[in-house]
Design a protein around this motif. Structure first.
Motif, short mmCIF file in Angstrom:
data_model
loop_
_atom_site.label_atom_id
_atom_site.label_comp_id
_atom_site.label_asym_id
_atom_site.label_seq_id
_atom_site.Cartn_x
_atom_site.Cartn_y
_atom_site.Cartn_z
N SER A 242 0.85 -1.19 0.00
CA SER A 242 0.00 0.00 0.00
C SER A 242 0.89 1.24 0.00
N THR A 244 0.91 5.36 0.46
CA THR A 244 0.20 6.54 0.93
C THR A 244 1.18 7.71 0.98
N GLU A 246 2.59 8.77 3.44
CA GLU A 246 3.60 8.47 4.45
C GLU A 246 4.69 7.53 3.94
N PHE A 249 4.12 0.82 2.17
CA PHE A 249 4.04 -0.18 3.22
C PHE A 249 3.96 -1.57 2.60
N LYS A 260 7.97 -0.04 6.26
CA LYS A 260 7.73 1.21 5.56
C LYS A 260 8.98 1.57 4.77
N ALA A 283 -5.20 0.60 3.75
CA ALA A 283 -4.94 1.91 4.33
C ALA A 283 -6.24 2.70 4.34
N ASP A 286 -5.35 7.80 8.24
CA ASP A 286 -3.90 7.79 8.53
C ASP A 286 -3.46 6.49 9.16
N GLU A 287 -4.22 5.44 8.93
CA GLU A 287 -3.95 4.17 9.60
C GLU A 287 -3.86 3.02 8.60
N LEU A 288 -3.28 1.93 9.06
CA LEU A 288 -3.26 0.67 8.34
C LEU A 288 -4.05 -0.35 9.14
N GLN A 303 0.24 5.12 10.55
CA GLN A 303 1.18 5.14 9.42
C GLN A 303 2.43 5.97 9.70
#
Length: 328
Positions: A242, A244, A246, A249, A260, A283, A286-288, A303
């Motif tokens: 994934s 993002t 950030e 991942f 990451k 995702a 702001d989280e996984l 993240q």
């Protein structure tokens, strides 16, 4: 004569009841609830996780051999499918009602919503093809590809579809406008999962490896030449990706690690252990959200900090995760 009429009425009633018993009814889901849905394959259930409080708010006992699914653009219609199921099943979340299923036949193992959100592509392993359907269930076309296709990625403009074929370790490049395979690349053995990076003109692929060698690397292929550009260490069995804001991942199934990476340099930024036998990741905000197959849990990871913030108990054998955006 009277007995014959009673018998006929009884038979008709039995037929009606049997027909109705195939249709499922579940508790309605709040249309305003943004959720992550967990498809649990050990107990054939579906868990609804409210992302606002990180709690399972509802569980549906599907009792069918489904392995995955996807959300329609209305964020209210859910499709579930399974390789051994004769149909793809549709559900209306706001009412909990089962809708008319699509008679696809067996073999469906994966599906995506098209980039224009007007159609659905399903991967059919029994027919070694991808099949395109309208949102009303009309089959629009079928494209034959390699042996045992599974992972599938569509370009943002909808003109190309990249399909990973497990048994012949190839990648089929499909012209989605003319519905033909225009190129085939050789890729890593037993590939599983990937990340299409169009701006960089590359495709990241992972996998389990074969009997001789467990996969420990991510293979980065050029979309232009089909050649291997880079190998990035991510032991063992990197199978889900994934990207993002950030970073990138990567979920390594064999070592129960989430890593990451810097998207520009490919350097690993951080890594943590997560779950027991993790197999899927999505995702959201702001989280996984990551499935822990053997512990029947979904882990939530920040993240930015790469810290586990929540652990949520779900049904048995969480296998696939589906995002659902609630009404605002």
């Amino acid at each position: 004569m009277f007995q014959r009429k009673v018998l006929m009425l009884t038979v008709m009633l039995i037929i009606l009841l049997v027909g109705c018993s195939n249709t499922q009814q579940f508790k309605p889901i709040n249309p305003h609830q943004s959720s992550v849905l967990s498809v649990n394959i050990k107990d054939a259930s579906l868990s609804f996780i409210d992302i606002s409080n990180k709690e399972q708010t509802e569980s549906w006992e599907i009792n069918r051999a489904v392995i995955g699914g996807l959300m329609f653009p209305d964020q209210n219609t859910l499709m579930l499918y399974g390789k051994n199921e004769e149909s793809a099943y549709l559900y209306e979340l706001s009412t909990g009602k089962e809708l008319t299923p699509w008679k696809t036949g067996t073999g469906i193992v994966n599906g995506i919503l098209s980039s224009d959100k007007n159609s659905i592509y399903l991967v059919d392993q029994n027919r070694n093809s991808i099949r395109k359907f309208s949102l009303t269930g009309e089959e629009l076309n079928e494209i034959k590809i390699g042996k045992r296709p599974f992972s599938m990625f569509e370009s943002n403009d909808g003109e190309r579809i990249y399909v990973v074929n497990i048994d012949d370790t190839s990648l089929s490049v499909v012209d989605a406008i003319h519905n033909v395979v225009i190129d085939t690349f050789n890729i890593n053995p037993l590939p599983t999962g990937g990340l299409l990076r169009e701006a960089e003109k590359e495709l990241w692929l992972g996998g389990h490896g074969n009997a001789n060698k467990i996969e420990t690397n991510i293979s980065v292929f050029s979309l232009e030449s089909g050649k291997l550009k880079e190998e990035i260490a991510a032991p063992t069995m990197p199978i889900f990706f994934s990207e993002t804001k950030e970073g990138i991942f990567v979920l390594s199934h064999g070592s129960s690690m989430i890593r990451k990476f810097n998207p520009s340099t490919y350097e690993e930024i951080s890594a943590i252990n997560v779950g027991v036998n993790p197999v899927e990741m999505v995702a959201m905000n702001d989280e996984l959200y990551i499935t822990s197959y053997d512990s029947d849990e979904v882990y939530v990871i920040d993240q930015k900090t790469m810290e586990i913030t929540s652990t949520i108990k779900v049904g048995k054998g969480p296998f696939q995760l589906i995002k659902r955006e609630g009404e605002r």
